[in-house]
Write a protein that holds these residues in place. Structure first.
Motif, PDB file in Angstrom:
ATOM      1  N   UNK A 151       0.831  -1.215   0.000  1.00  0.00           N
ATOM      2  CA  UNK A 151       0.000   0.000   0.000  1.00  0.00           C
ATOM      3  C   UNK A 151       0.859   1.256   0.000  1.00  0.00           C
ATOM      4  N   UNK A 152       1.975   1.201   0.755  1.00  0.00           N
ATOM      5  CA  UNK A 152       2.865   2.355   0.815  1.00  0.00           C
ATOM      6  C   UNK A 152       3.471   2.662  -0.548  1.00  0.00           C
ATOM      7  N   UNK A 153       3.923   1.618  -1.245  1.00  0.00           N
ATOM      8  CA  UNK A 153       4.528   1.820  -2.561  1.00  0.00           C
ATOM      9  C   UNK A 153       3.473   2.256  -3.571  1.00  0.00           C
ATOM     10  N   UNK A 154       2.244   1.725  -3.452  1.00  0.00           N
ATOM     11  CA  UNK A 154       1.165   2.165  -4.345  1.00  0.00           C
ATOM     12  C   UNK A 154       0.907   3.657  -4.182  1.00  0.00           C
ATOM     13  N   UNK A 155       0.918   4.132  -2.928  1.00  0.00           N
ATOM     14  CA  UNK A 155       0.729   5.558  -2.665  1.00  0.00           C
ATOM     15  C   UNK A 155       1.852   6.373  -3.291  1.00  0.00           C
ATOM     16  N   UNK A 156       3.091   5.912  -3.129  1.00  0.00           N
ATOM     17  CA  UNK A 156       4.229   6.633  -3.702  1.00  0.00           C
ATOM     18  C   UNK A 156       4.174   6.629  -5.225  1.00  0.00           C
ATOM     19  N   UNK A 157       3.709   5.515  -5.815  1.00  0.00           N
ATOM     20  CA  UNK A 157       3.609   5.432  -7.273  1.00  0.00           C
ATOM     21  C   UNK A 157       2.540   6.389  -7.795  1.00  0.00           C
ATOM     22  N   UNK A 158       1.395   6.470  -7.092  1.00  0.00           N
ATOM     23  CA  UNK A 158       0.327   7.374  -7.528  1.00  0.00           C
ATOM     24  C   UNK A 158       0.735   8.834  -7.412  1.00  0.00           C
TER      25      UNK A 158
END
Length: 456
Positions: free
Chosen positions: A40-47
């Motif tokens: 979830x953390x990486x998804x947030x950073x990617x978005x």
């Protein structure tokens, strides 16, 4: 003998157990559990555009990855310096979780915090064509290639950056049947540094100091009055929960060089004192009402001695008045696709000899848009239609590529992202001349404008 064997067995078991724990923690090829918060953390950073994901530039949110792959993503994120506090906190949390894998990769947090990517480069390669057709005569054609480099250097941990824009342009103008172009009948190329400034937090505002870009009607992206560079200072206070309301003040010296702005129409060639104050609200969600109100001033103009335009300088000398423009606008976003706005501006200048005809002391822009092209998203596109009335007294350097100062009429256009970071545009303006200085009052005029831009 039995006692010695027992001791050896116990010692061996302890060693193996300790080693097993170490190997398990250090094994970079074990999978990160599918329910780990790290995804979830990486998804947030990617978005948020902080990371791209896997080394091949993708982030597969539905697929697990190894600790080694996760560490690679985190290592890239740790080199970023222009991210907000929430994303920085996520990066720090991930770095702590995968610190051993980062160590195995030869990545040291302390070293990364030295900001190895202290200088970032961006830019654009652009080609455009403009074809103008007046009421009399054949269409004149003008094309230009332009290459821009935009370095950004981070100044310590202060939040300040040093910025510049270096432009190389080559005009390959041609004229039909002996006609003229915006740059005469000969080609011209040059390299200029048209922006060089520092930017950072000051007095609670996002502040720019130096030769900087400034833009009017920022809430709508209209740029009807001003879209150019000034030497001075700009303070932009972002307010509200979503930082979508702003107060912007600019003061400086405006120097317009027609040779470096081939194809653009502006108030004059020369320099003058520029000041503006603007309040606006931009709609950041899928629906809402936006507004803008502004004041813009140009005074103490020194005209160049090259025969350039003299509209504002001659008027100010004759009347003893400065040029003041007031503007106001409203816009409404119906949903994520449809948006409409209107901006109106009024100048204190009256009619001036050689510029009679329709009212030149007002300007307005009414634009309806559908969707919008995003250069980072291949296949995205947008269309718009607009009616634009651009009086010479009420505009300084409008941003429009098709509609020109001193004309009124309809403009339609569209943009399409051919591939990621490749943007194609096509615009058409059809209208009439407002004054009598070029080809007579109400003379017909149309312009075709097309461009291809490559961003990097």
């Amino acid at each position: 003998m039995k006692k010695r064997t027992l001791v050896s067995m116990i010692t061996g078991a302890l060693v193996i157990g300790a080693a097993s724990t170490t190997f398990a923690a250090a094994n970079p090829f074990s999978d990160v559990p599918a329910d780990s918060w790290a995804y979830d953390a990486v998804s947030k950073l990617a978005s948020d555009g902080v990371v791209n994901g896997f080394p091949d530039g993708t982030y597969k949110g539905q697929q697990t990855m190894t600790r080694y792959e996760m560490a690679q993503i985190i290592a890239k994120a740790m080199t970023k310096t222009d991210i907000d506090k929430a994303d920085k906190a996520l990066v720090d949390k991930l770095a702590a979780e995968f610190s051993e894998e980062l160590d195995n990769l030869g990545v040291r947090v302390a070293d990364l915090e030295k900001k190895s990517d202290n200088v970032k480069w961006g830019g654009e390669l652009k080609y455009y064509y403009a074809g103008d057709k007046a009421q009399s005569g054949d269409r004149t054609n003008d094309s230009q290639y332009e290459f821009r480099l935009e370095p950004k250097a981070f100044i310590g941990d202060s939040g300040w950056t040093a910025n510049a824009r270096i432009r190389y342009y080559s005009n390959s103008a041609s004229a039909n049947n002996g006609g003229s172009t915006n740059n005469g009948t000969s080609d011209k190329s040059d390299t200029v540094v048209d922006r060089i400034y520092v930017e950072g937090p000051l007095f609670g505002a996002d502040t720019k100091l130096g030769k900087l870009d400034t833009y009017s009607d920022d809430a709508f992206g209209s740029g009807m009055i001003m879209d150019d560079n000034v030497s001075g200072a700009q303070f932009n206070w972002k307010l509200g929960k979503n930082k979508d309301t702003y107060v912007k003040a600019v003061i400086g010296r405006y120097d317009f060089d027609s040779d470096a702005n081939i194809g653009r129409t502006t108030a004059y060639d020369g320099t003058g004192d520029y000041a503006s104050f603007e309040v606006g609200h931009a709609v950041t969600g899928d629906r809402g009402l936006g507004y803008v109100a502004g004041y813009y001033s140009l005074r103490n103009i020194n005209r160049d001695n090259d025969g350039g335009k003299a509209l504002f300088s001659d008027y100010q000398k004759a009347s003893g008045e400065n040029t003041n423009i007031w503007s106001a606008g409203l816009g409404y976003k119906f949903n994520k696709d449809f948006n409409i706005y209107g901006v109106y501006a009024k100048s204190n200048l009256d009619a001036y000899s050689g510029y009679e005809g329709d009212d030149q002391d007002k300007a307005y822009d009414i634009t309806l848009s559908y969707k919008g092209a995003d250069a980072s998203k291949a296949g995205s596109w947008g269309l718009y239609t607009a009616y634009r009335y651009l009086g010479e007294f009420a505009t300084f350097a409008p941003t429009y590529d098709a509609a020109q100062r001193g004309y009124k009429g309809w403009e339609v256009g569209g943009q399409w992202t051919v591939a990621q970071n490749i943007l194609a545009s096509l615009r058409y303006f059809k209208g009439k001349n407002l004054g009598e200085d070029v080809s007579g009052q109400d003379a017909d005029f149309n312009r075709i404008y097309g461009s291809v831009e490559f961003f990097f």
